[in-house]
Design a protein around this motif. Structure first.
Motif, PDB file in Angstrom:
ATOM      1  N   GLN A  35       1.041 -12.196  -2.484  1.00  0.00           N
ATOM      2  CA  GLN A  35       0.369 -12.436  -1.079  1.00  0.00           C
ATOM      3  C   GLN A  35      -0.681 -11.718  -0.902  1.00  0.00           C
ATOM      4  O   GLN A  35      -1.714 -11.981  -0.393  1.00  0.00           O
ATOM      5  CB  GLN A  35       1.729 -12.302  -0.001  1.00  0.00           C
ATOM      6  CG  GLN A  35       1.116 -12.946   1.035  1.00  0.00           C
ATOM      7  CD  GLN A  35       0.749 -14.188   1.375  1.00  0.00           C
ATOM      8  OE1 GLN A  35       0.974 -15.239   0.337  1.00  0.00           O
ATOM      9  NE2 GLN A  35       0.136 -14.590   2.421  1.00  0.00           N
ATOM     10  N   ALA A  36      -0.516 -10.372  -1.335  1.00  0.00           N
ATOM     11  CA  ALA A  36      -1.704  -9.466  -0.826  1.00  0.00           C
ATOM     12  C   ALA A  36      -3.034  -9.782  -1.827  1.00  0.00           C
ATOM     13  O   ALA A  36      -4.306  -9.843  -1.301  1.00  0.00           O
ATOM     14  CB  ALA A  36      -1.281  -7.932  -1.312  1.00  0.00           C
ATOM     15  N   ALA A  37      -2.628 -10.325  -3.138  1.00  0.00           N
ATOM     16  CA  ALA A  37      -3.769 -10.686  -3.970  1.00  0.00           C
ATOM     17  C   ALA A  37      -4.545 -11.827  -3.237  1.00  0.00           C
ATOM     18  O   ALA A  37      -5.761 -11.863  -3.276  1.00  0.00           O
ATOM     19  CB  ALA A  37      -3.258 -11.125  -5.071  1.00  0.00           C
ATOM     20  N   ASP A  38      -3.767 -12.759  -2.824  1.00  0.00           N
ATOM     21  CA  ASP A  38      -4.537 -13.993  -2.239  1.00  0.00           C
ATOM     22  C   ASP A  38      -5.244 -13.589  -0.904  1.00  0.00           C
ATOM     23  O   ASP A  38      -6.352 -14.243  -0.821  1.00  0.00           O
ATOM     24  CB  ASP A  38      -3.322 -14.984  -1.651  1.00  0.00           C
ATOM     25  CG  ASP A  38      -2.655 -15.716  -3.020  1.00  0.00           C
ATOM     26  OD1 ASP A  38      -3.337 -15.679  -3.868  1.00  0.00           O
ATOM     27  OD2 ASP A  38      -1.407 -16.195  -2.704  1.00  0.00           O
ATOM     28  N   TYR A  43     -10.226 -12.799   2.287  1.00  0.00           N
ATOM     29  CA  TYR A  43     -10.874 -12.129   3.162  1.00  0.00           C
ATOM     30  C   TYR A  43     -11.496 -10.646   2.864  1.00  0.00           C
ATOM     31  O   TYR A  43     -12.241 -10.091   3.807  1.00  0.00           O
ATOM     32  CB  TYR A  43      -9.693 -11.807   4.262  1.00  0.00           C
ATOM     33  CG  TYR A  43      -9.337 -13.102   4.865  1.00  0.00           C
ATOM     34  CD1 TYR A  43     -10.120 -13.869   5.643  1.00  0.00           C
ATOM     35  CD2 TYR A  43      -7.751 -13.453   4.502  1.00  0.00           C
ATOM     36  CE1 TYR A  43      -9.423 -15.123   5.900  1.00  0.00           C
ATOM     37  CE2 TYR A  43      -7.397 -14.732   4.906  1.00  0.00           C
ATOM     38  CZ  TYR A  43      -7.972 -15.493   5.889  1.00  0.00           C
ATOM     39  OH  TYR A  43      -7.277 -16.709   6.145  1.00  0.00           O
ATOM     40  N   GLY A  44     -11.430 -10.012   1.642  1.00  0.00           N
ATOM     41  CA  GLY A  44     -11.774  -9.042   1.214  1.00  0.00           C
ATOM     42  C   GLY A  44     -10.666  -8.020   1.420  1.00  0.00           C
ATOM     43  O   GLY A  44      -9.846  -8.164   2.180  1.00  0.00           O
ATOM     44  N   ASP A  51      -0.272  -4.823   7.877  1.00  0.00           N
ATOM     45  CA  ASP A  51       0.347  -5.601   9.163  1.00  0.00           C
ATOM     46  C   ASP A  51       0.180  -7.067   8.885  1.00  0.00           C
ATOM     47  O   ASP A  51       1.091  -8.063   8.841  1.00  0.00           O
ATOM     48  CB  ASP A  51      -0.212  -5.371  10.525  1.00  0.00           C
ATOM     49  CG  ASP A  51       0.319  -4.265  11.225  1.00  0.00           C
ATOM     50  OD1 ASP A  51       1.556  -4.066  11.048  1.00  0.00           O
ATOM     51  OD2 ASP A  51      -0.348  -3.275  11.612  1.00  0.00           O
ATOM     52  N   ASP A  52      -1.181  -7.816   8.348  1.00  0.00           N
ATOM     53  CA  ASP A  52      -1.335  -8.806   8.082  1.00  0.00           C
ATOM     54  C   ASP A  52      -0.639  -9.338   6.871  1.00  0.00           C
ATOM     55  O   ASP A  52      -0.203 -10.375   6.818  1.00  0.00           O
ATOM     56  CB  ASP A  52      -2.883  -8.722   7.738  1.00  0.00           C
ATOM     57  CG  ASP A  52      -3.967  -8.646   8.869  1.00  0.00           C
ATOM     58  OD1 ASP A  52      -3.561  -9.028   9.876  1.00  0.00           O
ATOM     59  OD2 ASP A  52      -5.018  -8.236   8.515  1.00  0.00           O
ATOM     60  N   ILE A  53      -0.319  -8.454   5.959  1.00  0.00           N
ATOM     61  CA  ILE A  53       0.255  -8.744   4.659  1.00  0.00           C
ATOM     62  C   ILE A  53       1.749  -9.303   5.150  1.00  0.00           C
ATOM     63  O   ILE A  53       2.688 -10.164   4.925  1.00  0.00           O
ATOM     64  CB  ILE A  53       0.317  -7.862   3.794  1.00  0.00           C
ATOM     65  CG1 ILE A  53      -1.240  -7.564   2.995  1.00  0.00           C
ATOM     66  CG2 ILE A  53       1.117  -8.181   2.510  1.00  0.00           C
ATOM     67  CD1 ILE A  53      -1.492  -6.518   2.328  1.00  0.00           C
ATOM     68  N   MET A 118     -13.414 -16.842  -3.613  1.00  0.00           N
ATOM     69  CA  MET A 118     -13.312 -15.141  -3.537  1.00  0.00           C
ATOM     70  C   MET A 118     -14.380 -14.700  -2.449  1.00  0.00           C
ATOM     71  O   MET A 118     -15.414 -15.137  -2.503  1.00  0.00           O
ATOM     72  CB  MET A 118     -13.606 -14.503  -5.048  1.00  0.00           C
ATOM     73  CG  MET A 118     -13.598 -12.926  -4.900  1.00  0.00           C
ATOM     74  SD  MET A 118     -13.929 -12.427  -6.740  1.00  0.00           S
ATOM     75  CE  MET A 118     -12.362 -12.684  -7.496  1.00  0.00           C
ATOM     76  N   ASN A 119     -13.929 -13.781  -1.670  1.00  0.00           N
ATOM     77  CA  ASN A 119     -14.758 -13.318  -0.838  1.00  0.00           C
ATOM     78  C   ASN A 119     -15.686 -12.036  -1.690  1.00  0.00           C
ATOM     79  O   ASN A 119     -15.297 -11.479  -2.299  1.00  0.00           O
ATOM     80  CB  ASN A 119     -14.089 -12.257   0.169  1.00  0.00           C
ATOM     81  CG  ASN A 119     -14.803 -11.814   1.361  1.00  0.00           C
ATOM     82  OD1 ASN A 119     -15.829 -11.171   1.205  1.00  0.00           O
ATOM     83  ND2 ASN A 119     -14.437 -12.170   2.471  1.00  0.00           N
ATOM     84  N   PRO A 120     -16.975 -12.084  -1.437  1.00  0.00           N
ATOM     85  CA  PRO A 120     -17.847 -11.446  -2.231  1.00  0.00           C
ATOM     86  C   PRO A 120     -17.622  -9.951  -1.974  1.00  0.00           C
ATOM     87  O   PRO A 120     -18.286  -8.929  -2.834  1.00  0.00           O
ATOM     88  CB  PRO A 120     -19.338 -11.673  -1.766  1.00  0.00           C
ATOM     89  CG  PRO A 120     -19.232 -12.845  -0.642  1.00  0.00           C
ATOM     90  CD  PRO A 120     -17.827 -13.186  -0.645  1.00  0.00           C
TER      91      PRO A 120
END
Length: 237
Positions: A35-38, A43-44, A51-53, A118-120
């Protein structure tokens, strides 16, 4: 016999009690990492908090800290997993490719799929805020990717698809260094295209610079096959 059956049942229950928490721990740790990878990719790294994760997984932040001491450790684990996955995919492409040019087309498909959402800012965030993880990526780029590129050049020359006057060491190093170009903030500001479009153009430009006449015809063949496949997939959607 009854006693033996009872003993077997008791042993089975004890094994189950021991194994279930272990399996749950493994599952949770993998879930958090995936989930963290996604979220990092989308989003970068910097903009995604613990908290988001936790919220996206429906678990407490305390649970995440049970598996990962801090965000830096989680980023490190995510990058290690991504590197392992990418190296496995590279090896599959090498094994399944018909020739050196086909190998690059397979690699391009893999990279474009990876870069599409992917976020640049991912690599910039990693380099600035998570140097341990970036060191892992840097080693992967300078060691593993360099050797994959170098071996592809040698293969292409042997297959009479690439020019035989290529300076393998210079071109291998050039290609490795240009991997970082699409992520450069200044480059992004001047080129209004997404990462996938930029990378596709760079790979094709690189490939056209390698080939002889036979290789040029081979590129056109694979491009035609790729366009047909893309058109066919578009019709089925």
């Amino acid at each position: 016999m009854a006693k033996n059956n009872g003993l077997e049942t008791l042993v089975t229950k004890k094994v189950s009690i021991v194994l279930c928490p272990i399996m749950t721990d493994i599952d949770n740790k993998e879930r958090i990492k995936l989930q963290a990878a996604d979220l990092f990719i989308k989003y970068g790294i910097r903009s995604v908090s613990m908290d988001d994760i936790a919220n996206s997984l429906g678990m407490s932040k305390k649970t995440i800290y049970h598996y990962y001491a801090d965000k830096d450790e989680l980023v490190d684990a995510v990058i290690a997993k991504e590197i392992e996955h990418n190296e496995n995919c590279c090896q599959i492409d090498i094994n399944e490719s018909e020739n050196a040019i086909h190998e690059l087309f397979l690699a391009m498909d893999m990279v474009l799929e990876m870069f599409r959402n992917m976020n640049p800012s991912v690599l910039y965030d990693m380099e600035k805020y998570h140097p341990r993880a970036f060191t892992k990526f840097h080693k992967h780029k300078n060691d593993y990717l360099y050797n994959v590129i170098r071996n592809n050049l040698i293969r292409g020359i042997k297959e009479d698809l690439y020019r035989d006057d290529i300076n393998i060491d210079i071109i291998s190093r050039f290609r490795v260094e240009i991997v970082m170009l699409p992520f450069n903030p200044e480059f992004q500001a001047k080129v209004k295209h997404n990462l996938a479009e930029i990378e596709e153009e760079i790979i094709l430009h690189y490939l056209y610079g390698l080939v002889n006449l036979k290789g040029h015809k081979t590129i056109l063949k694979y491009k035609q096959d790729r366009n047909k496949k893309t058109a066919s997939n578009a019709k089925t959607k």
